[in-house]
Design an enzyme around this catalytic site. Structure first.
Site, short mmCIF file in Angstrom:
data_model
loop_
_atom_site.label_atom_id
_atom_site.label_comp_id
_atom_site.label_asym_id
_atom_site.label_seq_id
_atom_site.Cartn_x
_atom_site.Cartn_y
_atom_site.Cartn_z
N TYR A 327 0.83 -1.21 0.00
CA TYR A 327 0.00 0.00 0.00
C TYR A 327 0.87 1.26 0.00
O TYR A 327 0.60 2.22 -0.73
CB TYR A 327 -0.92 -0.01 1.22
CG TYR A 327 -1.68 1.29 1.41
CD1 TYR A 327 -2.78 1.60 0.62
CD2 TYR A 327 -1.29 2.21 2.37
CE1 TYR A 327 -3.47 2.79 0.78
CE2 TYR A 327 -1.97 3.40 2.54
CZ TYR A 327 -3.06 3.69 1.74
OH TYR A 327 -3.73 4.87 1.91
N TYR A 331 2.27 5.24 -3.23
CA TYR A 331 2.60 6.66 -3.19
C TYR A 331 3.90 6.93 -3.94
O TYR A 331 4.06 7.98 -4.56
CB TYR A 331 2.71 7.13 -1.74
CG TYR A 331 1.38 7.22 -1.04
CD1 TYR A 331 0.51 8.27 -1.29
CD2 TYR A 331 0.99 6.25 -0.13
CE1 TYR A 331 -0.72 8.36 -0.66
CE2 TYR A 331 -0.23 6.33 0.52
CZ TYR A 331 -1.09 7.38 0.24
OH TYR A 331 -2.30 7.45 0.86
#
Length: 494
Positions: A327, A331
């Site tokens: 996860y 970014y």
């Protein structure tokens, strides 16, 4: 070591070896600089012979340029004479008085170290090729960025993104095994603090130092100690989609939580809080939202913290740490894609002039030193196995780039005790991939990007490597099975 394997080893680690070993690096740079200066002398003489009108001013310029080249060539020749080809490539050559005299004449007032290698490094830094060409009025014209160059830029950007992704996953894997705490934070910029942020170029560095020192205090250590062994971080800049506002996503990995950290849900009927207040107040330029990252068998559970619930009151789904790591890497990928956007596009969305100043700056991904590069020692592996590990692909390990880099570093150390002339005898020809692809495009009617680049790099599938190399990957716990879990939910929220 067999001749064929030795040649492949040198070819595989050539860039690493020239960066690591001072004696080899200096020998290569001396040879390259000697060729450059000889070429510039030829061009200068050719330019002079083509002059139809030679006045006193032109001759004076020519004489000064010739004298400059002679001084540089004298230093290069003297340094080349001091190189001992029989010594090892990690050897450092002592200073020579004549080399020092020539260096001080070319680079007056520049400090240098106690070895000839450090003096040469200072010379190359003070007089790069570009500066020498400027002094001789022989500046290279800017090359045209064609389709091949643009494609290579995209490939390099993709490689950097994949490398950073693998480093994040490996660092979080190591931190999980050590029982560290994960904190996910978002740093924003307040309007009334934008000017102060713009005036401080070290704002982010100071913030991470503040967090690191808070961890040191929690462990009862001096704030002057290094915090690399108890605090690691990753910081990814991002621009908001609606207004293009700058903010940062940060992952803190700490061995000990700062003083004052406690379970935010202790005594609450609805356990829906995840913010850790001890991390707040460390960022003086805006708002923060430090959130405890919860997953299966995390350090918070061992500390006795209650398991949080979501907004509907249901217990949050328990995920393995691999899901958290995957996860976080989204970014990194998102930031890499945003670098392709023009700064003007961000500024059009931003109405605050102080924020527009921030957007003119180039913010990169920041991380702790050597983030995610740690792997079990490879010192016991043979050069043949190391060579295989330096060529593995994704199907052997999702962290293949980290394995390859560590294998090349170990190979570089292994050849450090070899004489310089032995390495130079098998010196590989350094080819420009850009020129090679351009040449292939002209020869091949139906040119394929991926197949052409794949043909220039040697990669081994999982079935092509030896049992010893495969066993190392298994023992390190970095097989595709070990890192298979991926995130399917958001780990943010209060």
């Amino acid at each position: 070591m067999a001749t064929e394997i030795f040649s492949d080893v040198v070819k595989s680690v050539w860039s690493h070896a020239t960066a690591k070993h001072a004696h080899l690096r200096m020998a290569v740079q001396v040879d390259n600089r000697s060729r450059l200066l000889s070429d510039l002398v030829y061009q200068l003489e050719k330019r002079l012979s083509e002059e139809t009108h030679l006045d006193d001013e032109t001759l004076a310029i020519y004489e000064s340029q010739t004298a400059l080249l002679e001084d540089h060539m004298a230093l290069v020749r003297k340094c080349a004479a001091q190189l001992d080809n029989s010594n090892t490539i990690d050897h450092r050559t002592p200073l020579d008085a004549e080399c020092v005299f020539l260096f001080e004449m070319i680079c007056p007032g520049v400090r240098y170290g106690k070895t000839l290698n450090s003096l040469w490094t200072k010379y190359v830094v003070q007089w790069p090729e570009k500066l020498i060409r400027q002094e001789l009025d022989m500046v290279k014209p800017l090359s045209f960025k064609d389709e091949v160059a643009k494609y290579m830029e995209k490939m390099q950007e993709k490689t950097r993104k994949n490398r950073m992704t693998q480093k994040v996953i490996n660092e979080m894997r190591i931190a999980h095994q050590k029982g560290w705490f994960f904190v996910f934070d978002t740093l924003t910029l307040a309007d009334d603090r934008l000017q102060a942020f713009n005036e401080n170029p070290n704002a982010l560095r100071d913030y991470f130092r503040t967090v690191g020192r808070a961890v040191l205090r929690a462990e009862g250590r001096s704030v002057k100690d290094s915090y690399n062994d108890c605090y690691r971080y990753l910081c990814v800049p991002e621009f908001g989609g609606q207004h293009g506002r700058l903010h940062w996503h940060v992952v803190h990995m700490v061995r000990t939580l700062p003083l004052g950290s406690h379970d935010p849900n202790f005594g609450r009927k609805v356990r829906n809080y995840r913010q850790i207040n001890s991390f707040r107040g460390m960022w003086p330029y805006g708002f923060t939202q430090p959130i405890a990252v919860r997953y299966q068998h995390d350090a918070y559970s061992r500390k006795g913290w209650l398991w949080p619930v979501d907004k509907t009151g249901k217990a949050m789904q328990s995920k393995p740490y691999q899901a958290v790591a995957w996860y976080v890497t989204k970014y990194v990928a998102k930031q890499s894609d945003q670098r392709q956007k023009a700064i003007t596009e961000r500024q059009k969305k931003c109405k605050n002039p102080l924020m527009a100043i921030c957007l003119k700056k180039e913010f990169r991904v920041r991380s702790s030193r050597k983030l995610g590069m740690e792997l079990p020692s490879m010192a016991h592996l043979s050069n043949k196995v190391l060579l295989e590990l330096s060529r593995i692909s994704f199907d052997s390990s999702p962290l293949y780039q980290i394995v390859k880099e560590n294998a090349k570093k170990q190979l570089t150390l292994n050849i450090g005790a070899l004489p310089l002339h032995v390495i130079l005898d098998v010196r590989p020809e350094v080819r420009s991939m850009l020129k090679t692809i351009r040449r292939l495009m002209k020869k091949t009617p139906e040119f394929n990007w991926q197949s052409s680049i794949a043909s220039m790099t040697v990669t081994l599938k999982n079935g092509d490597i030896s049992d010893e190399a495969r066993q190392y990957i298994i023992d390190a716990g970095i097989t595709p099975t070990d890192l298979r879990a991926k995130a399917t939910q958001t780990f943010g929220g209060k």
